[in-house]
Motif scaffolding. Structure first.
Motif, PDB file in Angstrom:
ATOM      1  N   CYS A  60       2.001  57.508  82.069  1.00 39.19           N
ATOM      2  CA  CYS A  60       1.885  57.796  83.509  1.00 39.19           C
ATOM      3  C   CYS A  60       2.186  59.261  83.785  1.00 39.19           C
ATOM      4  O   CYS A  60       1.482  59.907  84.563  1.00 39.19           O
ATOM      5  CB  CYS A  60       2.825  56.894  84.311  1.00 39.19           C
ATOM      6  N   GLU A  61       3.215  59.786  83.138  1.00 40.46           N
ATOM      7  CA  GLU A  61       3.565  61.194  83.334  1.00 40.46           C
ATOM      8  C   GLU A  61       2.453  62.111  82.835  1.00 40.46           C
ATOM      9  O   GLU A  61       2.089  63.078  83.499  1.00 40.46           O
ATOM     10  CB  GLU A  61       4.875  61.504  82.601  1.00 40.46           C
ATOM     11  N   LYS A  62       1.887  61.796  81.677  1.00 39.32           N
ATOM     12  CA  LYS A  62       0.825  62.625  81.093  1.00 39.32           C
ATOM     13  C   LYS A  62      -0.428  62.659  81.952  1.00 39.32           C
ATOM     14  O   LYS A  62      -1.096  63.691  82.039  1.00 39.32           O
ATOM     15  CB  LYS A  62       0.464  62.131  79.692  1.00 39.32           C
ATOM     16  N   GLY A  64      -0.501  61.985  85.207  1.00 40.15           N
ATOM     17  CA  GLY A  64      -0.180  62.298  86.593  1.00 40.15           C
ATOM     18  C   GLY A  64      -0.211  61.102  87.525  1.00 40.15           C
ATOM     19  O   GLY A  64      -0.460  61.242  88.723  1.00 40.15           O
ATOM     20  N   LYS A  65       0.049  59.925  86.988  1.00 41.32           N
ATOM     21  CA  LYS A  65       0.060  58.699  87.783  1.00 41.32           C
ATOM     22  C   LYS A  65       1.500  58.303  88.067  1.00 41.32           C
ATOM     23  O   LYS A  65       2.360  58.389  87.198  1.00 41.32           O
ATOM     24  CB  LYS A  65      -0.629  57.576  87.002  1.00 41.32           C
ATOM     25  N   SER A  66       1.762  57.849  89.281  1.00 43.74           N
ATOM     26  CA  SER A  66       3.082  57.312  89.589  1.00 43.74           C
ATOM     27  C   SER A  66       3.182  55.930  88.958  1.00 43.74           C
ATOM     28  O   SER A  66       2.320  55.082  89.198  1.00 43.74           O
ATOM     29  CB  SER A  66       3.284  57.179  91.095  1.00 43.74           C
TER      30      SER A  66
END
Length: 114
Positions: A60-62, A64-66
């Motif tokens: 998710c971080e990679k 850009g998703k919450s």
């Protein structure tokens, strides 16, 4: 098959044991994405669960998703127009908002003090 639950970083998973395959199977719930894992021992199952959550959060971080949260602070309930009218009326009689009335009713049902 026995059922149980695991918790890690605020996420929960249901766990079952498949006696035929001699395998523990887990599924994270409360997220839109499918997060499944398995292990042949309790230790392996727990490690795979943690790895599943960590991988999900990293991905998710990679991208850009919450990350989905298991529990939100809001939910929607559909009731009949008559039940809605009665709830609004009871809330007004108690001089509280409908939201406060619903929170109070749920807390009483769960035997939780407000």
């Amino acid at each position: 098959m026995m059922n149980s639950m695991l918790e890690y970083k605020g996420y929960h998973a249901s766990v079952a044991f498949d006696a035929e395959d001699n395998l523990f199977i887990g599924e994270v719930y409360g997220v839109a994405d499918s997060l499944n894992f398995h292990g042949t021992s309790v230790e392996e199952l727990k490690e795979m669960f943690k790895q599943s959550i960590d991988n999900y959060l990293d991905l998710c971080e990679k991208i850009g998703k919450s990350p989905d949260k298991e529990y939100q602070d809001t939910f929607h309930v559909t009731v009949s127009p008559e039940m809605y009218r009665q709830a609004v009326s009871q809330a007004a009689r108690q001089n509280i908002t409908l939201n406060q009335y619903v929170i109070k009713a749920i807390a009483q049902s769960l035997n939780n003090p407000i």
